[in-house]
Design a protein around this motif. Sequence first.
Motif, mmCIF file in Angstrom:
data_model
loop_
_atom_site.group_PDB
_atom_site.id
_atom_site.type_symbol
_atom_site.label_atom_id
_atom_site.label_comp_id
_atom_site.label_asym_id
_atom_site.label_seq_id
_atom_site.Cartn_x
_atom_site.Cartn_y
_atom_site.Cartn_z
ATOM 1 N N GLN A 98 40.133 -24.279 3.084
ATOM 2 C CA GLN A 98 40.755 -23.052 2.602
ATOM 3 C C GLN A 98 41.194 -22.118 3.726
ATOM 4 O OE1 GLN A 98 38.436 -21.536 -0.570
ATOM 5 N NE2 GLN A 98 39.565 -19.640 -0.699
ATOM 6 N N LEU A 99 40.478 -22.182 4.848
ATOM 7 C CA LEU A 99 40.734 -21.215 5.919
ATOM 8 C C LEU A 99 41.553 -21.884 7.010
ATOM 9 C CD1 LEU A 99 37.097 -19.784 6.002
ATOM 10 C CD2 LEU A 99 39.073 -18.882 4.769
ATOM 11 N N CYS A 101 44.095 -19.733 9.049
ATOM 12 C CA CYS A 101 44.798 -18.762 9.897
ATOM 13 C C CYS A 101 44.028 -18.573 11.206
ATOM 14 C CB CYS A 101 44.935 -17.435 9.180
ATOM 15 S SG CYS A 101 46.035 -17.518 7.755
ATOM 16 N N GLU A 106 43.661 -12.359 8.980
ATOM 17 C CA GLU A 106 44.915 -12.970 8.507
ATOM 18 C C GLU A 106 44.670 -13.872 7.299
ATOM 19 O OE1 GLU A 106 47.778 -14.025 12.024
ATOM 20 O OE2 GLU A 106 45.710 -13.846 12.757
ATOM 21 N N ASP A 107 43.543 -14.578 7.334
ATOM 22 C CA ASP A 107 43.215 -15.445 6.201
ATOM 23 C C ASP A 107 43.043 -14.632 4.926
ATOM 24 O OD1 ASP A 107 43.075 -18.241 5.947
ATOM 25 O OD2 ASP A 107 41.643 -18.314 7.599
ATOM 26 N N PHE A 110 46.413 -13.355 3.769
ATOM 27 C CA PHE A 110 47.447 -14.370 3.534
ATOM 28 C C PHE A 110 47.853 -14.478 2.060
ATOM 29 C CE2 PHE A 110 48.948 -18.635 2.593
ATOM 30 C CZ PHE A 110 49.953 -18.787 3.538
ATOM 31 N N SER A 142 38.016 -16.237 14.855
ATOM 32 C CA SER A 142 38.650 -17.405 14.260
ATOM 33 C C SER A 142 37.727 -17.953 13.166
ATOM 34 C CB SER A 142 38.875 -18.466 15.339
ATOM 35 O OG SER A 142 38.982 -19.719 14.712
ATOM 36 N N PRO A 143 38.259 -18.234 11.987
ATOM 37 C CA PRO A 143 37.394 -18.728 10.906
ATOM 38 C C PRO A 143 36.668 -20.007 11.286
ATOM 39 C CG PRO A 143 39.656 -18.416 10.122
ATOM 40 C CD PRO A 143 39.653 -18.083 11.577
ATOM 41 N N LYS A 151 31.700 -18.602 6.782
ATOM 42 C CA LYS A 151 32.968 -19.173 6.300
ATOM 43 C C LYS A 151 33.075 -19.034 4.789
ATOM 44 C CE LYS A 151 33.598 -22.825 9.699
ATOM 45 N NZ LYS A 151 33.504 -24.251 9.955
ATOM 46 N N SER A 158 38.875 -14.165 0.541
ATOM 47 C CA SER A 158 40.312 -14.440 0.494
ATOM 48 C C SER A 158 40.779 -14.682 -0.945
ATOM 49 C CB SER A 158 40.683 -15.605 1.420
ATOM 50 O OG SER A 158 40.178 -16.805 0.890
#
Length: 270
Positions: A98-99, A101, A106-107, A110, A142-143, A151, A158
């Motif tokens: 799912q992640l 970006c 950003e995720d 999105f 970063s994810p 996560k 999201s």
Amino acid sequence: MDELIFKLNNVHFSYLKKYPALCGIDMQIAKGQKIAILGANGSGKSTLLQLLDALIFPDQGNIQAFERQLREADFNDASFCRNFRKRVGLVFQNPDIQLFCPTVKEDIFFGPLQLGMDRPKIEKQVGEIIEGLGIADLLERSPHQLSVGEKRKVAIASVLAIDPEIILLDEPTAGLDPQTSRHIMDIIIEANEKGKTIITATHDLHIVEEIADKAYILSRQKRIALSGPVVELLSDAELLREHNLMHIHKHRHQGQAHIHSHQHLDHHQH
Ligand SMILES: Nc1ncnc2c1ncn2[C@@H]1O[C@H](COP(=O)(O)OP(=O)(O)OP(=O)(O)O)[C@@H](O)[C@H]1O
Ligand SMILES: [Mg+2]
């Protein structure tokens, strides 16, 4: 019955036309319900959620969502697709899918941006979600560098950011510590209290009673073995054992080893 959200009629699905994943599912889900999908590994829970999210489509039978049959061709229509994606959100079993970006922020933005929601509305909504989940300190990261639980929280954020009417959750508490798990459950319950329809696939019988009032148990034959009020299903030990929802445990009591069944509902206090 309240307004019907999903109506499944004899739904069959096989992967690559040769690996059966669901064989003849009938189901009706009404607005505002809390539903649990239970069953052993490989019984078709994730496949069912992906069908409800219109990521895949039945080989046989049909699914109606909001009184209209879900057809793959309709999703080529951008406005139909956007409208559906706005109304139904899926939190995947594996957050890595799912992640994608470069940053958590950003995720989370999105989905709502893709769906054309306006920025001030998103900013306000996302602010509350981030605070509720306690992930403010992760936004610039970063994810892919997060822990499994982090996560999962970002993946949930999201989907919540889209503010869908129907939230599909695939094993939302898997791999989470008890407090984080509690926190996620509270968010799910609160969303339902605000009128959202919640459908959760899980093995975790600890959470079922709170996050669902009705459950479906999928069998190894990938059919619905039983459905009904959660309290009734959970009190049937034989049924739970038959569907791998209860396991046999070896415990030691005052120096003596015992073997007995154990539901995930029980705490390990024996
Ligand atoms: N991408 C795939 N390709 C081929 N077969 C698949 C694929 N994904 C799932 N299957 C098969 O479909 C069936 C249902 O799988 P599904 O992932 O829906 O089960 P599940 O109930 O979610 O299991 P788990 O509890 O392990 O998450 C299984 O027999 C599985 O082997
Ligand atoms: Mg699964």
